[in-house]
Motif scaffolding. Structure first.
Motif, mmCIF file in Angstrom:
data_model
loop_
_atom_site.group_PDB
_atom_site.id
_atom_site.type_symbol
_atom_site.label_atom_id
_atom_site.label_comp_id
_atom_site.label_asym_id
_atom_site.label_seq_id
_atom_site.Cartn_x
_atom_site.Cartn_y
_atom_site.Cartn_z
ATOM 1 N N LEU A 81 63.176 35.333 65.448
ATOM 2 C CA LEU A 81 62.248 35.347 66.676
ATOM 3 C C LEU A 81 61.069 36.205 66.486
ATOM 4 C CD1 LEU A 81 64.686 34.551 69.687
ATOM 5 C CD2 LEU A 81 62.735 33.222 68.751
ATOM 6 N N GLU A 82 61.098 37.231 65.484
ATOM 7 C CA GLU A 82 60.331 38.285 65.246
ATOM 8 C C GLU A 82 58.888 37.907 65.304
ATOM 9 O OE1 GLU A 82 61.612 40.526 62.046
ATOM 10 O OE2 GLU A 82 63.114 41.698 63.222
ATOM 11 N N LYS A 83 58.474 36.691 64.700
ATOM 12 C CA LYS A 83 57.246 36.110 64.377
ATOM 13 C C LYS A 83 56.848 35.482 65.876
ATOM 14 C CE LYS A 83 53.233 35.088 62.470
ATOM 15 N NZ LYS A 83 52.578 35.991 61.645
ATOM 16 N N LEU A 106 53.503 36.967 68.043
ATOM 17 C CA LEU A 106 52.404 36.434 68.591
ATOM 18 C C LEU A 106 52.540 36.550 70.111
ATOM 19 C CD1 LEU A 106 52.954 33.230 66.385
ATOM 20 C CD2 LEU A 106 50.934 34.618 66.188
ATOM 21 N N VAL A 107 53.503 36.246 70.702
ATOM 22 C CA VAL A 107 53.492 36.279 72.257
ATOM 23 C C VAL A 107 52.976 37.688 72.683
ATOM 24 C CG1 VAL A 107 55.221 36.744 74.233
ATOM 25 C CG2 VAL A 107 55.564 34.671 72.378
ATOM 26 N N ASP A 108 53.299 38.762 72.118
ATOM 27 C CA ASP A 108 52.731 40.026 72.312
ATOM 28 C C ASP A 108 51.259 40.070 72.043
ATOM 29 O OD1 ASP A 108 52.981 42.883 73.132
ATOM 30 O OD2 ASP A 108 52.600 43.292 70.722
ATOM 31 N N ASN A 152 50.454 29.576 63.214
ATOM 32 C CA ASN A 152 49.344 30.685 62.986
ATOM 33 C C ASN A 152 48.516 30.266 61.638
ATOM 34 O OD1 ASN A 152 48.616 33.434 63.050
ATOM 35 N ND2 ASN A 152 50.448 34.004 61.937
ATOM 36 N N ALA A 153 47.486 30.445 61.805
ATOM 37 C CA ALA A 153 46.559 30.265 60.772
ATOM 38 C C ALA A 153 46.208 31.828 60.207
ATOM 39 C CB ALA A 153 45.292 29.511 61.078
ATOM 40 N N SER A 154 46.561 32.156 59.044
ATOM 41 C CA SER A 154 46.173 33.400 58.409
ATOM 42 C C SER A 154 44.724 33.522 57.959
ATOM 43 C CB SER A 154 47.512 33.637 57.263
ATOM 44 O OG SER A 154 47.314 32.529 56.255
ATOM 45 N N GLN A 188 56.352 26.867 62.315
ATOM 46 C CA GLN A 188 57.663 27.087 62.019
ATOM 47 C C GLN A 188 58.405 26.758 63.388
ATOM 48 O OE1 GLN A 188 59.337 28.288 59.260
ATOM 49 N NE2 GLN A 188 61.409 27.874 60.541
ATOM 50 N N LYS A 189 59.399 26.068 63.670
ATOM 51 C CA LYS A 189 60.524 26.098 64.845
ATOM 52 C C LYS A 189 61.718 26.984 64.567
ATOM 53 C CE LYS A 189 59.893 21.268 65.971
ATOM 54 N NZ LYS A 189 60.332 19.949 66.136
#
Length: 167
Positions: A11-13, A17-19, A135-137, A163-164
């Motif tokens: 859940l770190e990614k 993103l949520v942050d 998430n596009a880098s 990613q799920k």
């Protein structure tokens, strides 16, 4: 948004993103079975994978959550950076004064003029069951070039990470 270390490392990614995005469209189901969405400011994603929000106790979403097995969806989008998160989970309304004190910020006073002691102020805690992110880098220009190339070649573009994550 306040961040804490995740027990579920996957859940770190999602948390990152949520942050970064901050505002979610929270979707519930109304009494007629219609999907209803509204913007909500995410206050914190805690270590258990729950996202916290302030809301008004009398807001229709509170009753909609209670009447529909607590199921909600949160959608986060930062279109310019091609960052997207969709969260499905369960929501609980909580009257936890200590947590309200912890999460209170001056911006919330616009919605709760009596401050932390506003009788309408309550919390929604959304526990993530599943989150999916995109998430596009690459920069906008690179993404545009990839899309144009895909349109010419007929090969789908590689637009970044998808990613799920299950909690």
């Amino acid at each position: 948004m306040e961040t804490t270390a995740q027990k579920n490392k996957e859940l770190e990614k999602v948390q990152e993103l949520v942050d970064d995005i901050g505002i979610a469209m929270m979707t519930t189901v109304d009494d007629q079975g219609q999907l209803v969405s509204r913007p909500m400011a995410a206050l914190q994603m805690d270590e258990e994978g729950s996202i916290w929000f302030f809301t008004k106790r009398s807001a229709p979403k509170v009753a909609q959550i209670e009447n529909n097995e607590r199921r909600v969806n949160l959608s986060f989008a930062k279109v310019g950076d091609a960052e997207y998160v969709s969260v499905s989970g369960t929501a609980d309304e909580l009257d936890d004064r200590a947590k309200i004190d912890e999460l209170w910020n001056p911006v919330a006073k616009a919605w709760f003029p009596e401050g932390k002691d506003d009788p309408e102020l309550t919390l929604l805690k959304v526990h993530i069951d599943m989150a999916e992110y995109w998430n596009a880098s690459d920069s906008k220009m690179v993404r545009f070039f990839q899309q144009a190339t895909a349109a010419i070649t007929g090969n789908p573009p590689k637009m970044g990470e998808n990613q799920k994550v299950y909690n």
